[in-house]
Design a protein around this motif. Structure first.
Motif, PDB file in Angstrom:
ATOM      1  N   SER A 106     -34.208 -24.139  10.768  1.00  0.00           N
ATOM      2  CA  SER A 106     -34.895 -25.180  10.007  1.00  0.00           C
ATOM      3  C   SER A 106     -34.602 -25.038   8.515  1.00  0.00           C
ATOM      4  O   SER A 106     -34.498 -26.036   7.791  1.00  0.00           O
ATOM      5  CB  SER A 106     -36.408 -25.103  10.249  1.00  0.00           C
ATOM      6  N   TYR A 107     -34.461 -23.794   8.074  1.00  0.00           N
ATOM      7  CA  TYR A 107     -34.204 -23.548   6.654  1.00  0.00           C
ATOM      8  C   TYR A 107     -32.830 -24.057   6.231  1.00  0.00           C
ATOM      9  O   TYR A 107     -32.677 -24.576   5.119  1.00  0.00           O
ATOM     10  CB  TYR A 107     -34.330 -22.047   6.370  1.00  0.00           C
TER      11      TYR A 107
ATOM     12  N   ASN B 210     -39.676 -31.021  18.666  1.00  0.00           N
ATOM     13  CA  ASN B 210     -40.671 -29.986  18.940  1.00  0.00           C
ATOM     14  C   ASN B 210     -42.057 -30.557  19.183  1.00  0.00           C
ATOM     15  O   ASN B 210     -42.923 -29.876  19.744  1.00  0.00           O
ATOM     16  CB  ASN B 210     -40.732 -28.981  17.779  1.00  0.00           C
TER      17      ASN B 210
ATOM     18  N   ALA C 223     -31.094 -26.413   7.843  1.00  0.00           N
ATOM     19  CA  ALA C 223     -30.838 -27.782   8.291  1.00  0.00           C
ATOM     20  C   ALA C 223     -30.961 -28.765   7.136  1.00  0.00           C
ATOM     21  O   ALA C 223     -31.731 -28.540   6.190  1.00  0.00           O
ATOM     22  CB  ALA C 223     -31.821 -28.154   9.393  1.00  0.00           C
TER      23      ALA C 223
ATOM     24  N   ALA D 202     -32.712 -26.365  19.092  1.00  0.00           N
ATOM     25  CA  ALA D 202     -32.521 -26.228  17.644  1.00  0.00           C
ATOM     26  C   ALA D 202     -31.080 -25.884  17.304  1.00  0.00           C
ATOM     27  O   ALA D 202     -30.511 -26.404  16.332  1.00  0.00           O
ATOM     28  CB  ALA D 202     -33.476 -25.157  17.104  1.00  0.00           C
TER      29      ALA D 202
ATOM     30  N   LEU E 240     -35.324 -32.201  14.550  1.00  0.00           N
ATOM     31  CA  LEU E 240     -35.872 -30.975  15.117  1.00  0.00           C
ATOM     32  C   LEU E 240     -37.394 -31.020  15.153  1.00  0.00           C
ATOM     33  O   LEU E 240     -38.014 -30.622  16.148  1.00  0.00           O
ATOM     34  CB  LEU E 240     -35.405 -29.778  14.285  1.00  0.00           C
ATOM     35  N   THR E 241     -38.004 -31.546  14.101  1.00  0.00           N
ATOM     36  CA  THR E 241     -39.461 -31.624  14.044  1.00  0.00           C
ATOM     37  C   THR E 241     -40.003 -32.529  15.130  1.00  0.00           C
ATOM     38  O   THR E 241     -40.946 -32.176  15.851  1.00  0.00           O
ATOM     39  CB  THR E 241     -39.914 -32.129  12.661  1.00  0.00           C
TER      40      THR E 241
ATOM     41  N   LEU F  29     -33.539 -31.732  10.182  1.00  0.00           N
ATOM     42  CA  LEU F  29     -34.906 -31.219  10.162  1.00  0.00           C
ATOM     43  C   LEU F  29     -35.877 -32.232  10.765  1.00  0.00           C
ATOM     44  O   LEU F  29     -36.795 -31.860  11.508  1.00  0.00           O
ATOM     45  CB  LEU F  29     -35.308 -30.891   8.727  1.00  0.00           C
TER      46      LEU F  29
ATOM     47  N   VAL G 197     -28.889 -28.417  14.903  1.00  0.00           N
ATOM     48  CA  VAL G 197     -28.423 -27.967  13.593  1.00  0.00           C
ATOM     49  C   VAL G 197     -26.930 -27.656  13.595  1.00  0.00           C
ATOM     50  O   VAL G 197     -26.217 -27.984  12.640  1.00  0.00           O
ATOM     51  CB  VAL G 197     -29.237 -26.743  13.133  1.00  0.00           C
TER      52      VAL G 197
END
Length: 348
Positions: free
Chosen positions: A181-182, A196, A184, A110, A192-193, A189, A114
């Motif tokens: 995440s907030y 994961n 990004a 992450a 990253l999603t 995002l 980011v």
């Protein structure tokens, strides 16, 4: 138990056949289906034996073969490290993520996704595709070393303290991943999603080579600790009386698990339940002897991950379902059934 020992060669043979079948299906099935005989001919052509259509060879050699080999490496390594952690913690519900390696690797990835544009701006362009892999690997190993350090006390390394430290580190990592995440943007995002969720889709021969180097060391060393793991099942004091250097063994098991799981998570993202369910299934078939549990778990782990990947490719074809979602959807209910069955028999 005696029956399991007698059936050991048969079970291993069946697991070997299951792995071979999974490999053939992984090579043959996908958005473009290839007949199994053509798949075998393509493999033979790679060895210089015979010839096959150019498009078939291209699909097998450059797309499906590295993906299949990565699936075998990751599945076997996750199952191996899961069996080792269950033996070390003396708990059939243990999994490699308990020592913080998975959450640490996720945090490392992450950070790169980011903040990578700022962190790695000076790297040559050829290194850019590997920065996420590198960040995940460093994050996994670093958090494991931290957990191991927090688990040490005056008497040595406490397994219970490592477990609690791993839970705390996982919570902290989750909080930082939420923060990243907030902040990004949409593209970060999305990346990253999907990372994961886990996938074998990013397999390349270059990434496979790095993974094989790490997994090869883990495959070489961890099965050699089967006797020590059997002794640890009796308790640490009993293991010491049997001549086991308990501190050295625990240190080696934790660090090698961090290396193997960190490399797997770095290569494929988060893939859950293989390291939890597979060793548990093998113990139900063969008992608790790690000399048999470890090789059987490796065969079954590789086969199940490949079969899950085949289903992930076909279920919404031509799109692809992230394999981490599939292993969770199938593995969690199945494990709950095992748990309820064990409770009806009087406990785990």
């Amino acid at each position: 138990m005696v029956l399991a020992y007698r059936l050991w060669p048969i079970i291993m043979g069946l697991l070997g056949l299951l792995l071979m079948l999974a490999i053939v299906l992984s090579l043959a099935l996908g958005a473009v289906a290839i007949h199994p005989l053509d798949t075998l001919r393509a493999l033979a052509s790679l060895l210089g034996l015979g010839d096959v259509a150019a498009d078939t060879r291209l699909i097998i050699e450059h797309i499906r073969l590295p993906r299949t080999l990565m699936g075998v490496l990751v599945g076997a390594t996750l199952a191996l490290t899961g069996a080792v952690m269950q033996g070390l913690f003396r708990n059939p519900l243990a999994d490699p993520g308990l020592i913080g390696v998975s959450s640490g690797a996720a945090l490392g990835a992450a950070l790169v996704i980011v903040l990578g544009g700022w962190l790695f701006s000076g790297l040559p362009s050829g290194w850019q595709p590997y920065t996420t892999v590198l960040g995940a690997f460093i994050g996994g190993v670093a958090t494991t070393l931290l957990v191991y350090r927090l688990g040490r006390n005056a008497q040595g390394t406490s397994v219970a303290s490592m477990l609690l430290a791993g839970i705390a580190i996982a919570a902290i990592s989750g909080a930082f991943i939420g923060l990243l995440s907030y902040i990004a943007d949409d593209a970060m995002l999305r990346t990253l999603t999907f990372w994961n969720m886990g996938s074998l889709g990013g397999a390349t021969y270059e990434r496979l080579g790095m993974l094989a180097l790490c997994c090869g060391l883990v495959w070489w060393r961890l099965p050699r600790q089967a006797r020590a793991l059997n002794a640890l099942l009796l308790g640490e004091s009993e293991a010491r009386h049997l001549g086991i250097n308990v501190e050295r063994v625990k240190r080696e098991l934790v660090l090698l698990t961090a290396l193997g799981v960190g490399a797997c998570v770095a290569a494929t993202g988060l893939i859950g339940f293989i390291g939890l369910v597979v060793p548990h299934l093998v113990r139900l078939m063969l008992g608790a002897d790690h000399r048999r549990v470890i090789p059987a778990a490796m065969l079954l782990g590789g086969a199940l991950l490949l079969l899950a990947d085949v289903v992930a490719r076909l279920v919404i074809a031509p799109a692809e379902l992230p394999i981490g979602i599939l292993t969770a959807l199938l593995g969690a209910p199945f494990f709950l059934l095992l748990l309820m069955n064990a409770q009806r028999r009087g406990g785990l």
